[in-house]
Design an enzyme around this catalytic site. Structure first.
Site, PDB file in Angstrom:
ATOM      1  N   HIS A 247     -10.360  -5.090  -3.331  1.00  0.00           N
ATOM      2  CA  HIS A 247      -9.027  -5.323  -2.777  1.00  0.00           C
ATOM      3  C   HIS A 247      -9.154  -5.771  -1.329  1.00  0.00           C
ATOM      4  O   HIS A 247     -10.012  -5.296  -0.593  1.00  0.00           O
ATOM      5  CB  HIS A 247      -8.126  -4.088  -2.876  1.00  0.00           C
TER       6      HIS A 247
ATOM      7  N   ASP B 286       0.850  -1.187   0.000  1.00  0.00           N
ATOM      8  CA  ASP B 286       0.000   0.000   0.000  1.00  0.00           C
ATOM      9  C   ASP B 286       0.892   1.245   0.000  1.00  0.00           C
ATOM     10  O   ASP B 286       1.902   1.313   0.700  1.00  0.00           O
ATOM     11  CB  ASP B 286      -0.916   0.005   1.227  1.00  0.00           C
TER      12      ASP B 286
ATOM     13  N   ASN C 195     -13.001  -3.016   2.502  1.00  0.00           N
ATOM     14  CA  ASN C 195     -13.874  -1.850   2.632  1.00  0.00           C
ATOM     15  C   ASN C 195     -14.857  -1.836   1.467  1.00  0.00           C
ATOM     16  O   ASN C 195     -14.451  -1.982   0.309  1.00  0.00           O
ATOM     17  CB  ASN C 195     -13.038  -0.570   2.637  1.00  0.00           C
TER      18      ASN C 195
ATOM     19  N   VAL D 285     -11.025   3.163  -3.708  1.00  0.00           N
ATOM     20  CA  VAL D 285     -10.653   2.693  -5.052  1.00  0.00           C
ATOM     21  C   VAL D 285     -11.664   1.630  -5.481  1.00  0.00           C
ATOM     22  O   VAL D 285     -11.770   0.577  -4.829  1.00  0.00           O
ATOM     23  CB  VAL D 285      -9.222   2.112  -5.077  1.00  0.00           C
TER      24      VAL D 285
HETATM   25  P1  AMP Z   1      -9.745   1.586   0.215  1.00  0.00           P
HETATM   26  O1  AMP Z   1      -9.783   2.875   0.967  1.00  0.00           O
HETATM   27  O2  AMP Z   1     -10.187   0.393   0.977  1.00  0.00           O
HETATM   28  O3  AMP Z   1     -10.445   1.717  -1.132  1.00  0.00           O
HETATM   29  O4  AMP Z   1      -8.217   1.295  -0.054  1.00  0.00           O
HETATM   30  C1  AMP Z   1      -7.510   1.836  -1.112  1.00  0.00           C
HETATM   31  C2  AMP Z   1      -6.062   1.730  -0.739  1.00  0.00           C
HETATM   32  O5  AMP Z   1      -5.287   1.915  -1.900  1.00  0.00           O
HETATM   33  C3  AMP Z   1      -5.590   2.795   0.277  1.00  0.00           C
HETATM   34  O6  AMP Z   1      -5.058   2.145   1.427  1.00  0.00           O
HETATM   35  C4  AMP Z   1      -4.526   3.557  -0.489  1.00  0.00           C
HETATM   36  O7  AMP Z   1      -3.451   3.973   0.317  1.00  0.00           O
HETATM   37  C5  AMP Z   1      -4.102   2.546  -1.541  1.00  0.00           C
HETATM   38  N1  AMP Z   1      -3.527   3.101  -2.765  1.00  0.00           N
HETATM   39  C6  AMP Z   1      -4.015   4.118  -3.508  1.00  0.00           C
HETATM   40  N2  AMP Z   1      -3.230   4.337  -4.573  1.00  0.00           N
HETATM   41  C7  AMP Z   1      -2.228   3.421  -4.503  1.00  0.00           C
HETATM   42  C8  AMP Z   1      -1.094   3.127  -5.319  1.00  0.00           C
HETATM   43  N3  AMP Z   1      -0.821   3.827  -6.452  1.00  0.00           N
HETATM   44  N4  AMP Z   1      -0.265   2.129  -4.944  1.00  0.00           N
HETATM   45  C9  AMP Z   1      -0.512   1.431  -3.817  1.00  0.00           C
HETATM   46  N5  AMP Z   1      -1.573   1.646  -3.009  1.00  0.00           N
HETATM   47  C10 AMP Z   1      -2.413   2.635  -3.352  1.00  0.00           C
END
Ligand code: AMP
Length: 115
Positions: free
Chosen positions: A101, A31, A88, A97
């Site tokens: 995941h 992450d 989430n 996102v």
């Molecule tokens: P969520 O809030 O559950 O949708 O998690 C999305 C996660 O993606 C967050 O913990 C972010 O820090 C992570 N994230 C966003 N962009 C990137 C990226 N380019 N590379 C790695 N992790 C990312």
């Protein structure tokens, strides 16, 4: 213009990430904003927006994501001390996102309940 999600672009290596595992079904990477000493994301190559959009045809894939998360924790050396898996879903769940995941968090004592 590409309509791929951010995580599809990571799967396709169009944007960089620190990958720790990949196979025909999924990819695991660190992450970018870690919430614990170990914070990895396990994502399917298939663009399922969120767990609420998965169906019975995805059952084996969902099992594979969980088993891969457990394997990554072992491979990275923190399975014995413990870890947490989080998905989430939607606004109240904190999803940012829209590509399914699994968060794999470890390396410190995690609190309960989460915030
Ligand atoms: P969520 O809030 O559950 O949708 O998690 C999305 C996660 O993606 C967050 O913990 C972010 O820090 C992570 N994230 C966003 N962009 C990137 C990226 N380019 N590379 C790695 N992790 C990312």
């Amino acid at each position: 213009m590409s309509d791929k999600t951010l995580f599809q672009k990571i799967c396709d290596k169009e944007i960089p990430a620190t990958l720790v595992h990949e196979d025909e079904l999924c990819v695991a990477f660190r992450d970018i904003s870690p919430q614990a000493p170990q914070h990895l994301l396990i994502i399917p190559r298939k663009a399922i927006p969120r767990i609420d959009r998965a169906d019975e045809t995805d059952a084996a894939l969902l099992a594979h994501l969980l088993l891969t998360a457990a394997k990554v924790a072992r491979d990275e050396g923190f399975a014995e001390s413990g870890y947490r898996l989080v998905i989430n879903n939607g606004p109240d769940g904190g999803e940012t996102v829209p590509h399914l995941h699994v968060h794999l968090l470890g390396g410190r004592q995690l609190q309960w309940p989460p915030g």
